[in-house]
Design an enzyme around this catalytic site. Structure first.
Site, PDB file in Angstrom:
ATOM      1  N   HIS A   1       0.835  -1.208   0.000  1.00 58.68           N
ATOM      2  CA  HIS A   1       0.000   0.000   0.000  1.00 58.68           C
ATOM      3  C   HIS A   1       0.867   1.253   0.000  1.00 58.68           C
ATOM      4  CE1 HIS A   1      -2.908   2.841   2.248  1.00 58.68           C
ATOM      5  NE2 HIS A   1      -3.136   2.921   0.966  1.00 58.68           N
TER       6      HIS A   1
ATOM      7  N   HIS B   1      -1.965   0.888   7.908  1.00 57.10           N
ATOM      8  CA  HIS B   1      -3.406   0.888   7.697  1.00 57.10           C
ATOM      9  C   HIS B   1      -3.960  -0.526   7.751  1.00 57.10           C
ATOM     10  CE1 HIS B   1      -1.239   4.030   5.432  1.00 57.10           C
ATOM     11  NE2 HIS B   1      -2.014   4.808   6.171  1.00 57.10           N
TER      12      HIS B   1
HETATM   13 FE1  FES Z   1       0.254  -0.898   4.745  1.00 57.37          FE
HETATM   14 FE2  FES Z   1      -1.170   1.248   4.239  1.00 57.37          FE
HETATM   15  S1  FES Z   1       0.998   1.068   4.261  1.00 57.37           S
HETATM   16  S2  FES Z   1      -1.894  -0.736   4.692  1.00 57.37           S
END
Ligand code: FES
Length: 132
Positions: A62, A81
């Site tokens: 992500h 997140h």
């Molecule tokens: Fe891992 Fe956002 S950086 S869920």
């Protein structure tokens, strides 16, 4: 698609790995942290005498936060997140905001138990290809 030639890099020896205790590695270069681990359960793509040794990037797909391992369900987890990735299923995303599975490092094993990383499946976070 373009074919990429990956480096071959020794990352550990079978004798050094204990079940559910990931060992930090870097592959295919020092800017790409990951782990090699013995799961204690035979999995697709696992190497070694028990077919249970796998390796993954530990940069969340992500936004690149560093993932941590949970032994209870053999997952890599993101503190950013909360995305979760299944180490027994090739880095399959099981929850969260990432939109890709986790990059898995392909492994090969030598007769003396040395484990080498030989390639990458899925993109390492932040890269347009896995070898820059
Ligand atoms: Fe891992 Fe956002 S950086 S869920």
């Amino acid at each position: 698609p373009a074919r990429i030639t990956y480096p071959v890099a020794r990352v550990a020896n079978v004798g050094e790995l204990k079940p559910n205790e990931p060992v930090p590695i870097s592959y295919p270069d020092p800017d790409s942290p990951g782990v090699v681990m013995k799961l204690g359960t035979r999995v697709a793509g696992g190497v070694g005498p028990d077919g249970d040794i796998v390796a993954f990037s530990t940069m969340c797909p992500h936004k690149g936060f560093p993932l941590f391992f949970r032994a209870d369900d053999r997952s890599l987890n993101c503190p950013g997140h909360y995305s979760r990735f299944d180490c027994e299923k090739g880095g399959l995303q099981i929850w969260g905001q990432a939109t890709a599975n986790l990059a898995q490092f392909r492994l090969a094993i030598a007769a003396n138990g040395d484990i080498s990383a030989i390639g990458v499946d899925e993109l390492i976070y932040g890269r347009i290809s896995n070898v820059l």
